[in-house]
Every structure is written in structure tokens, then in C-alpha cells.
Write an enzyme that holds these catalytic residues in place. Structure first.
Site, PDB file in Angstrom:
ATOM      1  N   GLU A 111       0.879  -1.177   0.000  1.00 43.55           N
ATOM      2  CA  GLU A 111       0.000   0.000   0.000  1.00 43.55           C
ATOM      3  C   GLU A 111       0.911   1.220   0.000  1.00 43.55           C
ATOM      4  O   GLU A 111       1.997   1.191   0.599  1.00 43.55           O
ATOM      5  CB  GLU A 111      -0.934   0.013   1.205  1.00 43.55           C
ATOM      6  CG  GLU A 111      -1.901  -1.165   1.254  1.00 43.55           C
ATOM      7  CD  GLU A 111      -2.768  -1.321   0.024  1.00 43.55           C
ATOM      8  OE1 GLU A 111      -3.153  -0.296  -0.574  1.00 43.55           O
ATOM      9  OE2 GLU A 111      -3.047  -2.464  -0.350  1.00 43.55           O
ATOM     10  N   HIS A 266      -7.833  -3.361  -0.143  1.00 43.22           N
ATOM     11  CA  HIS A 266      -6.755  -2.368  -0.079  1.00 43.22           C
ATOM     12  C   HIS A 266      -6.053  -2.324   1.277  1.00 43.22           C
ATOM     13  O   HIS A 266      -5.318  -1.373   1.559  1.00 43.22           O
ATOM     14  CB  HIS A 266      -7.245  -0.971  -0.473  1.00 43.22           C
ATOM     15  CG  HIS A 266      -7.822  -0.920  -1.853  1.00 43.22           C
ATOM     16  ND1 HIS A 266      -7.073  -1.155  -2.998  1.00 43.22           N
ATOM     17  CD2 HIS A 266      -9.091  -0.706  -2.284  1.00 43.22           C
ATOM     18  CE1 HIS A 266      -7.852  -1.067  -4.062  1.00 43.22           C
ATOM     19  NE2 HIS A 266      -9.080  -0.800  -3.656  1.00 43.22           N
ATOM     20  N   ASP A 271      -5.029  -8.273   1.537  1.00 40.28           N
ATOM     21  CA  ASP A 271      -4.912  -8.599   0.114  1.00 40.28           C
ATOM     22  C   ASP A 271      -3.973  -9.788  -0.078  1.00 40.28           C
ATOM     23  O   ASP A 271      -4.219 -10.657  -0.918  1.00 40.28           O
ATOM     24  CB  ASP A 271      -4.406  -7.391  -0.678  1.00 40.28           C
ATOM     25  CG  ASP A 271      -5.480  -6.331  -0.885  1.00 40.28           C
ATOM     26  OD1 ASP A 271      -6.650  -6.600  -0.553  1.00 40.28           O
ATOM     27  OD2 ASP A 271      -5.151  -5.238  -1.386  1.00 40.28           O
TER      28      ASP A 271
END
Length: 296
Positions: A111, A266, A271
């Protein structure tokens, strides 16, 4: 002729109470007088086909149990139909699968700082890796750190809303350089730097290791370790296995395999868990993962 169904992406339908080591369901390909193919179950070892499961499969597949074009057409259609009715996930734990090319898969999903319009440069703020055993497709170890951004140290409201990462989660955290050093230490501790151990990173797309990491390292004047320079793009692997491109990434792949989405979209670590779950399901359907990235 006998076909191991998982080699075509077709889960073997075995008795729910049977031990995974008790045997493997096999289909025999038979042709009738008109030349049509049908797949009939055989008993092997201690595994027996459940009449209930076979009946369920026949109801799901309907006319596709017979195919004038032979096994490949049968399997491409039947796999999707059975997966849509939950067969793939429910049978996965009981069906052996072909050996993978790698001892370990390293599932990674960054991220990064973001906004609308996009900020430049973007900086990694979450750095998760799951070590997935290539023989069992189970998670054996986890590396997970948050990273302090330095160019844009203040997270935007858009970034927090998208990723769930708040300012307090990155304030005071190690820099990217420090995190990369800890990744290397973790890789060594896990035996992943041993030249006799084959491992490869897996990402949902090419962005993480083709764009994000090398771009930020170049900006900061940091070297990129060789193990980050080859990877498997799960989207490409899924499209090879299922015959369709997952436009919406993990959401489409989970839907296509009848899997529940894990955690928050996200979130880097969530994920990674979804990627690992998708890989496990595809592996149990007989898919062999291969490197998709081109050499740097």
C-alpha cells in the site's frame, strides 16, 4: 484412457469422510456409439465416489457431462459450473495436486501514499509478505511492517479512507531503507536466500515490483535486491487457468472461484491473504504457477 481431473482444473469428487491420503478419484473417458465423450468415475485406493456428490455434479453439469469435442471442452465448461456451485472450495482440502516449480511463494502487496489527483512520488506505507509453502500451499511465515513516508509524511484523507491506514500507524515507523534491511534479514532467517531453495514473489498485478518498489528505490538512491526482480502476476496466472481476465482484480478472482473475500480491500496484509487463498484454490485444481515477469 484415464484422466486425473485436477490436471484439467476439475476437482476430484471424493467421499467427504475419506482421508486425503486414502486415494484419488479418477475419471475414465468413455465414448458412446455416436462418438460423444463422457467421464465416468473409477474407484482407486480407499477413496470412493459418493453417489450424493456424483448426483450433485451431474445436476450442476447437465448436458456437459457429454461433449462431442472431448475432454478439454468438458473441463473448461464443467470447472466453471462446479466452481460456481462451491465444489472447488469444498473439495480442495481432500485432493492432492501436481508439484509446483517453487519451494515457496512469497505473496506481496504494497500500500502506498495516494490522493486524487495522484501525488508524486508515491511512497510505500505497508510492506507485507506471506511465505507460502509450494507443497502444501499453506502460510508458514509472515513479514509485516508499516513504513514512514518521508517526501509526503502526512497521509491524505483519501489514502486513509482507501487503505484503512491512519497517521498513527506510520508515524515513527522505520524508513523504506530500514524495512528493506529487515526484509533481507527475514529472508535469511526463513532460509529463502539458500541457493538450493527456489522461491518467487507473487503480486496482484505488475505494479508492486515493476513500478512502485524500483521507482521509490531509484528516487531514494537505494539498490533493489535481485529477489525482487522476478515475480508471478496473479492476474495473468488466473487468466491462464480460468480463460478470462479479472478486470476487478481480487474481487473478480474470488467471485470466479466462489471464494469469500478476506478482510478489507486495499489492506496490504488482507490482500496478501486473498492472493494466497486464490493460489491455493488454483493449485488444488491442478494449475502450475510460472514466472510471468520479464527479466530486468
Amino acid at each position: 484412457m484415464c484422466i486425473y481431473p485436477q490436471h484439467w482444473g476439475f476437482p476430484a469428487l471424493t467421499e467427504p469422510s475419506a482421508s486425503p491420503a486414502g486415494g484419488l478419484g479418477i475419471f475414465e473417458v468413455r465414448r458412446d456409439a455416436s462418438g460423444c465423450s463422457m467421464l465416468a468415475p473409477l474407484q482407486t485406493g480407499a477413496a470412493r465416489f459418493s453417489s450424493y456428490l456424483l448426483s450433485r455434479a451431474r445436476k450442476v453439469l447437465g448436458s456437459h457431462l457429454f461433449s462431442p469435442c472431448g475432454v478439454p471442452e468438458f473441463c473448461s465448461i464443467s470447472t466453471r459450473k462446479l466452481a460456481a456451485h462451491g465444489f472447488g472450495a469444498s473439495m480442495a482440502a481432500m485432493v492432492p495436486f501436481p508439484p509446483q516449480r517453487y519451494h515457496y511463494f512469497l505473496v506481496l502487496d504494497f500500500e502506498a501514499t495516494c490522493d486524487k489527483p495522484q501525488i508524486h512520488p508515491q511512497e510505500i506505507i505497508e510492506f507485507p509478505i506471506l511465505k507460502l509453502n509450494g507443497r502444501t500451499m499453506e502460510i508458514e511465515s509472515t513479514f509485516h511492517m508499516y513504513v514512514q513516508p518521508v517526501v509526503h509524511p502526512q497521509l491524505t484523507p483519501f489514502c486513509t479512507e482507501l487503505t484503512g491506514i491512519i497517521q498513527a500507524m506510520v508515524d515513527g515507523q522505520p524508513s523504506l531503507q530500514q524495512v528493506l534491511e529487515r526484509v533481507d534479514e527475514w529472508m535469511a532467517k526463513e532460509g529463502l536466500l539458500d541457493p538450493n531453495v527456489k522461491s518467487i514473489f507473487v503480486t496482484c498485478g505488475d505494479w508492486d515490483l515493476k513500478v512502485m518498489l524500483p521507482g521509490q528505490c531509484q528516487y531514494l538512491g537505494l539498490p533493489v535486491a535481485d529477489y525482487f526482480k522476478q515475480w508471478i502476476n496473479l492476474k495473468k496466472a488466473y487468466s491462464f487457468a480460468m480463460g478470462c481476465w479479472p478486470k476487478n482484480g481480487l474481487l473478480d478472482m474470488n467471485k470466479g472461484l466462489s471464494l469469500q473475500h478476506i478482510g478489507r480491500p486495499h489492506s496490504g496484509i488482507d490482500d496478501c491473504k486473498n492472493i494466497a487463498n486464490i493460489m491455493k484454490t488454483l493449485a488444488y485444481q491442478g494449475f502450475i504457477f510460472k514466472q510471468t515477469s520479464k527479466p530486468f
